[in-house]
Design a protein around this motif. Structure first.
Motif, PDB file in Angstrom:
ATOM      1  N   ARG A   1       0.836  -1.196   0.000  1.00  0.00           N
ATOM      2  CA  ARG A   1       0.000   0.000   0.000  1.00  0.00           C
ATOM      3  C   ARG A   1       0.878   1.256   0.000  1.00  0.00           C
ATOM      4  NH1 ARG A   1      -3.315   2.925  -1.466  1.00  0.00           N
ATOM      5  NH2 ARG A   1      -4.154   4.532  -0.132  1.00  0.00           N
ATOM      6  N   HIS A   2       1.903   1.242   0.826  1.00  0.00           N
ATOM      7  CA  HIS A   2       2.788   2.396   0.936  1.00  0.00           C
ATOM      8  C   HIS A   2       3.417   2.735  -0.417  1.00  0.00           C
ATOM      9  CE1 HIS A   2       5.654   5.109   2.848  1.00  0.00           C
ATOM     10  NE2 HIS A   2       6.575   4.559   2.071  1.00  0.00           N
ATOM     11  N   TYR A   3       3.891   1.715  -1.098  1.00  0.00           N
ATOM     12  CA  TYR A   3       4.566   1.985  -2.368  1.00  0.00           C
ATOM     13  C   TYR A   3       3.592   2.276  -3.497  1.00  0.00           C
ATOM     14  CZ  TYR A   3       8.905   0.846  -0.138  1.00  0.00           C
ATOM     15  OH  TYR A   3       9.979   0.884   0.696  1.00  0.00           O
ATOM     16  N   ALA A   4       2.353   1.753  -3.379  1.00  0.00           N
ATOM     17  CA  ALA A   4       1.388   1.955  -4.462  1.00  0.00           C
ATOM     18  C   ALA A   4       0.609   3.261  -4.301  1.00  0.00           C
ATOM     19  CB  ALA A   4       0.404   0.787  -4.509  1.00  0.00           C
ATOM     20  N   PHE A   5       0.762   3.890  -3.161  1.00  0.00           N
ATOM     21  CA  PHE A   5      -0.035   5.088  -2.875  1.00  0.00           C
ATOM     22  C   PHE A   5       0.211   6.196  -3.902  1.00  0.00           C
ATOM     23  CE2 PHE A   5      -0.256   9.309  -0.954  1.00  0.00           C
ATOM     24  CZ  PHE A   5      -1.587   9.337  -0.615  1.00  0.00           C
ATOM     25  N   GLN A   6      -0.886   6.797  -4.344  1.00  0.00           N
ATOM     26  CA  GLN A   6      -0.754   7.944  -5.250  1.00  0.00           C
ATOM     27  C   GLN A   6      -1.494   9.128  -4.656  1.00  0.00           C
ATOM     28  OE1 GLN A   6      -2.325   6.392  -8.844  1.00  0.00           O
ATOM     29  NE2 GLN A   6      -0.450   5.270  -9.332  1.00  0.00           N
ATOM     30  N   PRO A   7      -0.827  10.280  -4.608  1.00  0.00           N
ATOM     31  CA  PRO A   7      -1.477  11.446  -4.024  1.00  0.00           C
ATOM     32  C   PRO A   7      -2.816  11.729  -4.721  1.00  0.00           C
ATOM     33  CG  PRO A   7       0.805  11.917  -4.559  1.00  0.00           C
ATOM     34  CD  PRO A   7       0.510  10.572  -5.111  1.00  0.00           C
ATOM     35  N   GLY A   8      -3.821  12.061  -3.966  1.00  0.00           N
ATOM     36  CA  GLY A   8      -5.104  12.418  -4.572  1.00  0.00           C
ATOM     37  C   GLY A   8      -6.093  11.277  -4.620  1.00  0.00           C
ATOM     38  N   GLU A   9      -5.628  10.074  -4.357  1.00  0.00           N
ATOM     39  CA  GLU A   9      -6.557   8.949  -4.513  1.00  0.00           C
ATOM     40  C   GLU A   9      -7.478   8.776  -3.319  1.00  0.00           C
ATOM     41  OE1 GLU A   9      -3.705   5.651  -4.807  1.00  0.00           O
ATOM     42  OE2 GLU A   9      -4.464   5.035  -2.858  1.00  0.00           O
ATOM     43  N   GLU A  10      -7.157   9.429  -2.223  1.00  0.00           N
ATOM     44  CA  GLU A  10      -7.956   9.182  -1.028  1.00  0.00           C
ATOM     45  C   GLU A  10      -9.087  10.172  -0.833  1.00  0.00           C
ATOM     46  OE1 GLU A  10      -4.904   8.549   2.035  1.00  0.00           O
ATOM     47  OE2 GLU A  10      -5.678   6.493   1.992  1.00  0.00           O
ATOM     48  N   TYR A  11      -9.285  11.015  -1.819  1.00  0.00           N
ATOM     49  CA  TYR A  11     -10.452  11.891  -1.726  1.00  0.00           C
ATOM     50  C   TYR A  11     -10.998  12.110  -3.127  1.00  0.00           C
ATOM     51  CZ  TYR A  11      -6.787  15.191  -2.976  1.00  0.00           C
ATOM     52  OH  TYR A  11      -5.737  15.795  -3.589  1.00  0.00           O
ATOM     53  N   SER A  12     -12.178  12.672  -3.183  1.00  0.00           N
ATOM     54  CA  SER A  12     -12.812  12.931  -4.460  1.00  0.00           C
ATOM     55  C   SER A  12     -13.577  14.236  -4.314  1.00  0.00           C
ATOM     56  CB  SER A  12     -13.749  11.769  -4.774  1.00  0.00           C
ATOM     57  OG  SER A  12     -14.533  12.058  -5.888  1.00  0.00           O
ATOM     58  N   ILE A  13     -13.200  15.227  -5.127  1.00  0.00           N
ATOM     59  CA  ILE A  13     -13.742  16.581  -4.928  1.00  0.00           C
ATOM     60  C   ILE A  13     -14.988  16.799  -5.776  1.00  0.00           C
ATOM     61  CG2 ILE A  13     -13.238  19.040  -5.215  1.00  0.00           C
ATOM     62  CD1 ILE A  13     -10.275  18.337  -4.814  1.00  0.00           C
ATOM     63  N   ARG A  14     -16.042  17.282  -5.151  1.00  0.00           N
ATOM     64  CA  ARG A  14     -17.253  17.577  -5.920  1.00  0.00           C
ATOM     65  C   ARG A  14     -17.184  18.971  -6.522  1.00  0.00           C
ATOM     66  NH1 ARG A  14     -22.146  15.871  -2.918  1.00  0.00           N
ATOM     67  NH2 ARG A  14     -21.498  13.899  -3.812  1.00  0.00           N
ATOM     68  N   GLN A  15     -16.827  19.940  -5.718  1.00  0.00           N
ATOM     69  CA  GLN A  15     -16.812  21.314  -6.216  1.00  0.00           C
ATOM     70  C   GLN A  15     -15.665  22.080  -5.590  1.00  0.00           C
ATOM     71  OE1 GLN A  15     -20.583  22.810  -4.974  1.00  0.00           O
ATOM     72  NE2 GLN A  15     -21.617  22.181  -6.854  1.00  0.00           N
ATOM     73  N   GLU A  16     -15.263  23.132  -6.275  1.00  0.00           N
ATOM     74  CA  GLU A  16     -14.277  24.028  -5.676  1.00  0.00           C
ATOM     75  C   GLU A  16     -14.739  25.448  -5.916  1.00  0.00           C
ATOM     76  OE1 GLU A  16     -10.468  21.587  -6.832  1.00  0.00           O
ATOM     77  OE2 GLU A  16      -9.913  23.680  -6.515  1.00  0.00           O
ATOM     78  N   LEU A  17     -14.719  26.260  -4.890  1.00  0.00           N
ATOM     79  CA  LEU A  17     -15.013  27.685  -5.080  1.00  0.00           C
ATOM     80  C   LEU A  17     -13.695  28.420  -4.961  1.00  0.00           C
ATOM     81  CD1 LEU A  17     -18.165  27.882  -2.739  1.00  0.00           C
ATOM     82  CD2 LEU A  17     -18.098  27.514  -5.206  1.00  0.00           C
ATOM     83  N   GLU A  18     -13.306  29.101  -6.030  1.00  0.00           N
ATOM     84  CA  GLU A  18     -12.031  29.825  -5.924  1.00  0.00           C
ATOM     85  C   GLU A  18     -12.087  31.094  -6.731  1.00  0.00           C
ATOM     86  OE1 GLU A  18      -9.198  26.798  -7.034  1.00  0.00           O
ATOM     87  OE2 GLU A  18      -9.925  26.774  -9.080  1.00  0.00           O
TER      88      GLU A  18
END
Ligand SMILES: Nc1nc2c(ncn2[C@@H]2O[C@H](COP(=O)(O)OP(=O)(O)O)[C@@H](O)[C@H]2O)c(=O)[nH]1
Ligand SMILES: [Mg+2]
Length: 334
Positions: free
Chosen positions: A317-334
């Motif tokens: 798991r440690h080596y296969a981890f990719q940043p961003g895979e543990e969340y999923s964004i619906r919207q962004e206000l910027e």
């Protein structure tokens, strides 16, 4: 289609197809040996979509058909280029790879999947769109009433109840091929579809925070050709369910599964052997004459093995981890 006014997050990966999004609807149709059905299906589909005044494309994926399906598709393509696209696999690879191939080429804002055997009714498309407009990301059909022989409906019923209680995603007809997806879902590179996972897309999508809904759809009995889903595929579905459960619950934290399992097994083994030793003190029966001793030893070995498996899984798991895979964004206000 009515969109929410706030900008939706851009897909993380822009495929060439997604760069030219000028089509409202893509229909992906996986087919295997459906020579008598594809033309009729296309005619019904195009009539319906023209009526709705939507721009559309139909992507047929011919998965190693051994009849004249491809020849039929080729004719359709020649007669309707611009609306019909055809992907032909070298051999039969399965429904999930066929859908994935279709998704990777789809240009529509909304992507439908639909069986190629005329059992699904194109007239339902507008109802799927209405449901998406209510704010859902994935709408899946529930064949009601289902017009298939009991040899199909009964196993299917068991499978649906199992999936529903095991995953907490309460759908009545998870295997249904008639589904509508917002483009974001099919572009989500973290929804990894392989094996026979196409049936679990709603579960995996739900788990990533997409809003999943179900609508009842009209269903027709099969008129031409034969069903390809029998007992063997049912068995594979059960194994895949176990797999999906594991992937959606413990993939990211394997030690949380194997750790407690190992701990309790080890503890049980230790207690059993303490009991064996205690009994030998009281009854003077030597421990090696008590078969329970070996049960205790085995349990301890299993326990340690479970813990080691958990640690090894964490390493992978440690080596296969990719940043961003543990969340999923619906919207962004910027
Ligand atoms: N790509 C692909 N499509 C398949 C395969 N098996 C069945 N299909 C298609 O999936 C759809 C549903 O299959 P069907 O045999 O009618 O299943 P049933 O409705 O559950 O009886 C049809 O369009 C089939 O042509 C396969 O191995 N690969
Ligand atoms: Mg069918």
């Amino acid at each position: 289609m009515q969109q929410t006014p706030i900008r939706t997050t851009a897909p993380e990966v822009l495929t060439p197809a997604s760069l030219s999004q000028d089509i409202a609807i893509t229909i992906v149709v996986p087919v295997m040996n459906e020579q008598q059905n594809v033309r009729l299906l296309y005619e019904k589909l195009s009539a319906q979509l023209n009526l709705m005044d939507k721009s559309y494309e139909v992507v047929f994926v011919d998965d190693g058909s051994t009849d004249n399906t491809f020849a039929e598709l080729q004719k359709l393509y020649e007669e309707n280029s611009g609306h019909v696209r055809v992907i032909r696999f070298r051999r039969n690879f399965g429904k999930t790879p066929a859908l994935v191939a279709g998704f990777s080429r789809a240009r529509g804002q909304v992507v439908f999947t639909m069986d190629g055997d005329l059992q699904d009714d194109p007239e339902e498309i507008s109802r799927f769109l209405e449901k998406l407009d209510e704010g859902y990301d994935l709408v899946t059909g529930w064949k009601f009433p289902r017009l298939d022989p009991i040899s199909k409906t009964f196993p299917s019923h068991i499978f649906n109840s199992l999936v529903s209680s095991a995953t907490g995603v309460h759908l009545h007809d998870i295997n249904n091929g008639f589904k509508a997806y917002r483009r974001e879902i099919i572009e989500d590179t973290n929804l990894k579809l392989y094996g026979e996972f196409h049936r679990f897309v709603p579960v995996m999508a739900h788990w990533r925070g997409y809003r999943v809904a179900e609508i009842k759809v009209r269903h027709h009995p099969r008129r031409f050709g034969v069903s390809k889903f029998g007992a063997r595929r049912f068995a594979r579905g059960l194994i895949d369910l176990l797999n999906v459960l594991f992937l959606t619950s413990f993939l990211r934290t394997p030690l949380r599964l194997f750790g407690p399992l190992g701990f309790w097994t080890l503890l049980l083994g230790i207690l059993v052997d303490i009991f064996v030793v205690g009994r030998s003190i009281v009854t003077h029966v030597p421990i090696h004459n008590q078969p329970l001793l070996f049960v205790g030893i085995l349990l301890m070995i299993f326990g340690v093995q479970f813990i080691l498996t958990g640690l090894q899984s964490e390493m992978i798991r440690h080596y296969a981890f990719q940043p961003g895979e543990e969340y999923s964004i619906r919207q962004e206000l910027e």
